[in-house]
Design a protein around this motif. Structure first.
Motif, PDB file in Angstrom:
ATOM      1  N   THR A 347     -48.362 -22.996  28.213  1.00  0.00           N
ATOM      2  CA  THR A 347     -48.815 -23.250  26.839  1.00  0.00           C
ATOM      3  C   THR A 347     -49.622 -24.543  26.832  1.00  0.00           C
ATOM      4  OG1 THR A 347     -46.841 -24.518  26.290  1.00  0.00           O
ATOM      5  CG2 THR A 347     -46.757 -22.122  25.887  1.00  0.00           C
ATOM      6  N   TYR A 348     -50.349 -24.793  25.737  1.00  0.00           N
ATOM      7  CA  TYR A 348     -51.189 -25.999  25.669  1.00  0.00           C
ATOM      8  C   TYR A 348     -50.367 -27.297  25.740  1.00  0.00           C
ATOM      9  CZ  TYR A 348     -54.831 -29.229  24.195  1.00  0.00           C
ATOM     10  OH  TYR A 348     -55.722 -30.283  24.143  1.00  0.00           O
ATOM     11  N   PRO A 349     -49.233 -27.424  25.024  1.00  0.00           N
ATOM     12  CA  PRO A 349     -48.423 -28.657  25.163  1.00  0.00           C
ATOM     13  C   PRO A 349     -47.949 -28.883  26.608  1.00  0.00           C
ATOM     14  CG  PRO A 349     -47.761 -27.472  23.198  1.00  0.00           C
ATOM     15  CD  PRO A 349     -48.693 -26.562  23.946  1.00  0.00           C
ATOM     16  N   LYS A 350     -47.573 -27.809  27.291  1.00  0.00           N
ATOM     17  CA  LYS A 350     -47.155 -27.924  28.690  1.00  0.00           C
ATOM     18  C   LYS A 350     -48.335 -28.379  29.558  1.00  0.00           C
ATOM     19  CE  LYS A 350     -44.756 -26.927  32.538  1.00  0.00           C
ATOM     20  NZ  LYS A 350     -43.621 -27.738  33.030  1.00  0.00           N
ATOM     21  N   TYR A 351     -49.523 -27.845  29.277  1.00  0.00           N
ATOM     22  CA  TYR A 351     -50.731 -28.229  30.004  1.00  0.00           C
ATOM     23  C   TYR A 351     -51.006 -29.727  29.847  1.00  0.00           C
ATOM     24  CZ  TYR A 351     -55.755 -29.027  30.591  1.00  0.00           C
ATOM     25  OH  TYR A 351     -56.972 -29.564  30.933  1.00  0.00           O
ATOM     26  N   LEU A 352     -50.935 -30.228  28.608  1.00  0.00           N
ATOM     27  CA  LEU A 352     -51.180 -31.655  28.370  1.00  0.00           C
ATOM     28  C   LEU A 352     -50.145 -32.525  29.086  1.00  0.00           C
ATOM     29  CD1 LEU A 352     -52.097 -31.709  24.556  1.00  0.00           C
ATOM     30  CD2 LEU A 352     -53.648 -31.892  26.516  1.00  0.00           C
ATOM     31  N   GLU A 353     -48.881 -32.084  29.055  1.00  0.00           N
ATOM     32  CA  GLU A 353     -47.800 -32.837  29.710  1.00  0.00           C
ATOM     33  C   GLU A 353     -48.035 -32.941  31.216  1.00  0.00           C
ATOM     34  OE1 GLU A 353     -43.025 -32.241  30.628  1.00  0.00           O
ATOM     35  OE2 GLU A 353     -43.941 -31.156  28.953  1.00  0.00           O
ATOM     36  N   GLU A 354     -48.389 -31.823  31.850  1.00  0.00           N
ATOM     37  CA  GLU A 354     -48.610 -31.817  33.294  1.00  0.00           C
ATOM     38  C   GLU A 354     -49.907 -32.545  33.662  1.00  0.00           C
ATOM     39  OE1 GLU A 354     -46.481 -30.839  35.594  1.00  0.00           O
ATOM     40  OE2 GLU A 354     -45.056 -30.317  34.018  1.00  0.00           O
ATOM     41  N   LYS A 355     -50.918 -32.465  32.803  1.00  0.00           N
ATOM     42  CA  LYS A 355     -52.174 -33.182  33.044  1.00  0.00           C
ATOM     43  C   LYS A 355     -51.943 -34.684  33.031  1.00  0.00           C
ATOM     44  CE  LYS A 355     -56.937 -33.605  31.372  1.00  0.00           C
ATOM     45  NZ  LYS A 355     -57.889 -33.245  30.300  1.00  0.00           N
ATOM     46  N   GLU A 356     -51.081 -35.135  32.121  1.00  0.00           N
ATOM     47  CA  GLU A 356     -50.734 -36.551  32.041  1.00  0.00           C
ATOM     48  C   GLU A 356     -50.023 -37.011  33.321  1.00  0.00           C
ATOM     49  OE1 GLU A 356     -50.438 -40.372  30.439  1.00  0.00           O
ATOM     50  OE2 GLU A 356     -51.582 -38.640  29.692  1.00  0.00           O
ATOM     51  N   LYS A 357     -49.247 -36.131  33.929  1.00  0.00           N
ATOM     52  CA  LYS A 357     -48.526 -36.464  35.172  1.00  0.00           C
ATOM     53  C   LYS A 357     -49.432 -36.411  36.400  1.00  0.00           C
ATOM     54  CE  LYS A 357     -44.065 -34.518  33.663  1.00  0.00           C
ATOM     55  NZ  LYS A 357     -43.080 -33.425  33.935  1.00  0.00           N
ATOM     56  N   GLY A 358     -50.676 -35.956  36.223  1.00  0.00           N
ATOM     57  CA  GLY A 358     -51.583 -35.832  37.360  1.00  0.00           C
ATOM     58  C   GLY A 358     -51.432 -34.535  38.113  1.00  0.00           C
ATOM     59  N   ASN A 359     -50.838 -33.525  37.453  1.00  0.00           N
ATOM     60  CA  ASN A 359     -50.578 -32.252  38.115  1.00  0.00           C
ATOM     61  C   ASN A 359     -51.616 -31.180  37.795  1.00  0.00           C
ATOM     62  OD1 ASN A 359     -48.289 -33.284  39.310  1.00  0.00           O
ATOM     63  ND2 ASN A 359     -46.918 -32.575  37.680  1.00  0.00           N
ATOM     64  N   VAL A 360     -52.779 -31.588  37.237  1.00  0.00           N
ATOM     65  CA  VAL A 360     -53.873 -30.660  36.947  1.00  0.00           C
ATOM     66  C   VAL A 360     -55.135 -31.204  37.595  1.00  0.00           C
ATOM     67  CG1 VAL A 360     -55.319 -29.622  35.143  1.00  0.00           C
ATOM     68  CG2 VAL A 360     -52.855 -29.889  34.766  1.00  0.00           C
ATOM     69  N   GLU A 361     -55.905 -30.337  38.248  1.00  0.00           N
ATOM     70  CA  GLU A 361     -57.181 -30.754  38.836  1.00  0.00           C
ATOM     71  C   GLU A 361     -58.231 -29.670  38.592  1.00  0.00           C
ATOM     72  OE1 GLU A 361     -56.659 -31.396  42.991  1.00  0.00           O
ATOM     73  OE2 GLU A 361     -56.489 -29.260  43.484  1.00  0.00           O
ATOM     74  N   PHE A 362     -59.492 -30.125  38.456  1.00  0.00           N
ATOM     75  CA  PHE A 362     -60.613 -29.197  38.259  1.00  0.00           C
ATOM     76  C   PHE A 362     -61.396 -29.098  39.559  1.00  0.00           C
ATOM     77  CE2 PHE A 362     -59.445 -30.498  34.056  1.00  0.00           C
ATOM     78  CZ  PHE A 362     -59.714 -29.410  33.235  1.00  0.00           C
ATOM     79  N   ALA A 363     -61.765 -27.895  39.914  1.00  0.00           N
ATOM     80  CA  ALA A 363     -62.528 -27.672  41.144  1.00  0.00           C
ATOM     81  C   ALA A 363     -63.755 -26.820  40.821  1.00  0.00           C
ATOM     82  CB  ALA A 363     -61.660 -26.967  42.179  1.00  0.00           C
ATOM     83  N   GLU A 364     -64.890 -27.224  41.389  1.00  0.00           N
ATOM     84  CA  GLU A 364     -66.106 -26.436  41.206  1.00  0.00           C
ATOM     85  C   GLU A 364     -66.056 -25.221  42.130  1.00  0.00           C
ATOM     86  OE1 GLU A 364     -69.938 -28.338  40.488  1.00  0.00           O
ATOM     87  OE2 GLU A 364     -68.942 -30.258  40.928  1.00  0.00           O
ATOM     88  N   THR A 365     -66.545 -24.084  41.606  1.00  0.00           N
ATOM     89  CA  THR A 365     -66.499 -22.846  42.370  1.00  0.00           C
ATOM     90  C   THR A 365     -67.711 -21.994  42.041  1.00  0.00           C
ATOM     91  OG1 THR A 365     -65.241 -20.816  42.727  1.00  0.00           O
ATOM     92  CG2 THR A 365     -65.093 -21.778  40.548  1.00  0.00           C
ATOM     93  N   ASN A 366     -68.091 -21.157  42.985  1.00  0.00           N
ATOM     94  CA  ASN A 366     -69.209 -20.239  42.725  1.00  0.00           C
ATOM     95  C   ASN A 366     -68.729 -18.824  42.427  1.00  0.00           C
ATOM     96  OD1 ASN A 366     -68.301 -19.430  45.191  1.00  0.00           O
ATOM     97  ND2 ASN A 366     -70.173 -19.949  46.337  1.00  0.00           N
TER      98      ASN A 366
END
Length: 652
Positions: A347-366
């Motif tokens: 869920t979005y609240p869970k996403y924000l919580e994990e992003k704050e902990k540094g557990n989300v990363e964005f990667a470029e892809t083709n």
């Protein structure tokens, strides 16, 4: 048996010949009865009729000749006791491990009060009933030891083992009759979260599964696990028999904790390839897992999991689909309408919580798996970090095929401590089972078919590795090893070998690890009661005879013997710490500090009662004949009530 080249000189056994013919035509109609193999005539009638034949009412349950006898056997009380053998023990007064010699049925009965609901794990490796095994021949109708010996059921070592060839008429039935009461009593000893593991071969695995379901309930069966016993080989007609089985059953399925195994090192190398470069978890390994997974079913409770996520370049990304949130901003959501509307794992609240902990990363892809706010393929992927350390702490589910612990490993282990014995299980197998069922310090592991004491060796090994303080209870009948390599090496019966194995294994482990664990064990031996028959049946004696029994205790029994029987009768574990002290010139046993005081000396009087009352023991026991006189007995009881009102006094 008449040899093939010798004349029989008797008429044909037509009944037996007819039986064999019917058995060949209708093998499903062959059963076992009290008299041996028989034809089930109700089933035979059914095989010969197109209509339903009314016979015994059908029901789904396991039946065999001797089942009712097995139930009676399990429920009958015993007056036997366990006598300590200090000379065979190691650190008797302090150790919490037990080794018990004797018929495991009687021993299990004696442990019912002291260990009711206290055992975390039971592992047994019973006779596989291959046609070459011995089974326990229990006879609930006979009580006299002399009658048992006279009838050939036991020898001078009190063994009840008899051969069970596969030609016997009650081949399967006798094995089931042996196993049923032992499993029934074992179930009582397990904790609510306790687990039983049984090693078994192909000959009785199907019957044992049904028997376990009968005793524990099918809902509590965990699994029937395959185990690679050996590799290769060219025996057998169709397949080489390399697989054995481990049946796992819980005392209460819902209360048992889920099994967890260590992570596979090869999986770690293959999957956990990334290293954190900064932040709180710098230097830790992790794997990247997409926040979107196409396998998620959007129509199963995922109404809050389709929303926009803002990428590093300010664009919005979302799983593919046909509908999109009306407001174009981070966190704007819409409920999926069809299977094609992808959703995030969180869920979005869970996403924000994990992003704050540094557990989300964005990667470029083709690959363009995700789409932007206009529904076009996006160059971004959103990943979550699965940390190796977290997964290692949680462990992974074990496989239901165990391949690591082949039987050949046990030969090397026994050779290392110079113990000559064949057919032992490898210690790694029992250690593995103890680990995956989450056993820890204080937990008791029981094995009542202990054989060469592999389970004790396993627990010592495991404790030395992880620093936990598990305790073991081994139970084994003193089976004679005549004709074996062990017998020729001086181990006349298996209990002698098992005890020596524990001693040598403990010494080796201590030398190699110097681990701070309990290396000792107390030995107890099953025997008749310490008390004279008059103690249990005074009504069978007249006053003249009673005068002959001034002391209820048998003349050859020691204070140690009496203490063990008192502990069992009072429901105290035999592993409790025992101290011997002197009080007013008399020998007193202190069990678990002040849990139980026992004094079996003579001349107990008021002065002794006053001295002992200062310690305020919870329980105290004396010999009935140990008081100075009848007046002293009454006064001691009254003094204890006054000076230590919480003390419960009993006499034997």
């Amino acid at each position: 048996m008449v040899s093939k080249d010798k004349l029989d000189l008797s008429s044909p056994d037509l009944v037996n010949e007819n039986f064999e013919k019917l058995a060949a035509l209708f093998p499903n109609c062959v059963t076992e009865s009290a008299e041996g193999k028989a034809i089930d005539f109700d089933l035979l009638k059914q095989e010969l009729s197109h209509a339903v034949v009314e016979g015994n009412k059908e029901r789904y349950r396991l039946e065999w000749p001797g089942k009712r006898e097995a139930i009676v056997t399990a429920n009958l009380p015993t007056t036997k006791t366990l006598r300590p053998v200090r000379e065979d023990s190691v650190d008797f007064d302090n150790t919490e491990n037990l080794y018990i010699e004797g018929d495991n049925l009687e021993v299990l009965k004696l442990l019912q009060e002291s260990y009711l609901g206290k055992i975390k794990m039971i592992y047994i490796d019973p006779p596989y009933n291959t046609g070459r095994d011995f089974v326990y021949k229990d006879n609930f109708k006979i009580e006299s030891d002399k009658e048992l010996i006279d009838s050939g059921q036991v020898d001078e070592y009190n063994q009840r083992l008899v051969a069970n060839p596969d030609t016997a008429g009650r081949y399967h039935s006798d094995w089931l009759t042996m196993m049923f009461p032992r499993l029934k009593l074992a179930r009582n000893l397990l904790r609510k979260d306790g687990v039983l593991f049984i090693s078994i071969g192909q000959d009785e695995v199907s019957n044992l599964v049904q028997l376990v379901d009968n005793v524990f309930g099918e809902v509590n069966r965990i699994s029937v696990v395959g185990r690679l016993a050996k590799s290769g080989g060219n025996k057998g007609k169709f397949f080489s028999p390399n697989i054995e089985y481990v049946i796992a059953v819980a005392r209460n399925y819902d209360d048992a904790s889920g099994f967890r195994d260590e992570m596979d090192p090869e999986l770690i190398k293959k999957v956990y390839t990334k290293t954190q470069k900064d932040g709180d978890r710098k230097g830790e390994k992790y794997r990247a897992m997409g926040l979107y997974q196409s396998s998620l079913d959007p129509m199963r409770g995922c109404v809050n999991q389709r929303y926009f996520v803002e990428a590093p370049d300010g664009t919005l990304v979302i799983p593919p689909g046909n509908i999109f949130p009306s407001e174009k901003k981070d966190g704007s959501k819409i409920a999926p309408q069809t299977q094609k509307d992808g959703v995030w794992r969180w869920t979005y609240p869970k996403y924000l919580e994990e992003k704050e902990k540094g557990n989300v990363e964005f990667a470029e892809t083709n690959k363009g798996v995700l789409v932007d706010s206009d529904g076009n393929p996006s160059k971004w992927n959103v990943n979550t970090k699965i940390w190796l350390k977290d997964r290692q702490d949680a462990g992974q589910l074990p496989n239901d095929l165990i391949t690591k612990y082949e039987n050949r490993h046990s030969a090397k282990e026994l050779k290392a401590i110079d113990i000559p014995f064949e057919f032992a299980k490898p210690t790694g197998l029992i250690s593995y089972l103890a680990k995956i069922c989450n056993s820890e310090s204080g937990d008791i592991i029981l094995d009542f078919f202990s054989g060469s004491a592999t389970t004790a060796h396993s627990i010592l090994n495991l404790n030395s590795e992880d620093g936990e303080k598990r305790k073991f209870i081994m139970v084994q009948i003193p089976e004679i090893l005549e004709g074996s390599e062990a017998y020729n090496a001086g181990f006349k019966e298996i209990c002698t070998l098992g005890k020596e194995r524990i001693r040598r294994a403990a010494k080796k482990i201590k030398e190699e690890t110097n681990a701070d664990i309990d290396y000792g064990f107390r030995v107890y031996r099953l025997d008749s009661s310490n008390m004279q028959d008059v103690y249990y049946k005074p009504q069978d004696y007249d006053q003249g005879n009673l005068d002959l029994f001034a002391d209820n205790v048998k003349s050859d029994r020691t204070a140690d013997d009496l203490l063990a029987q008192v502990m069992l009768d009072w429901g105290l574990p035999l592993s409790l710490k025992i101290e011997q002290v002197e009080v007013s010139g008399k020998k007193v046993f202190k069990v678990a500090e002040n849990s139980l005081y026992a004094c079996f000396d003579s001349g107990i009087d008021e002065d002794f009662a006053k001295a002992i009352a200062k310690d305020e023991p919870l329980r105290i026991v004396f010999k009935d004949s140990g008081f100075k006189n009848d007046t002293a007995k009454t006064n001691v009881k009254q003094l204890l009530k006054q000076l230590s009102p919480e003390t419960e006094m009993k006499v034997i």
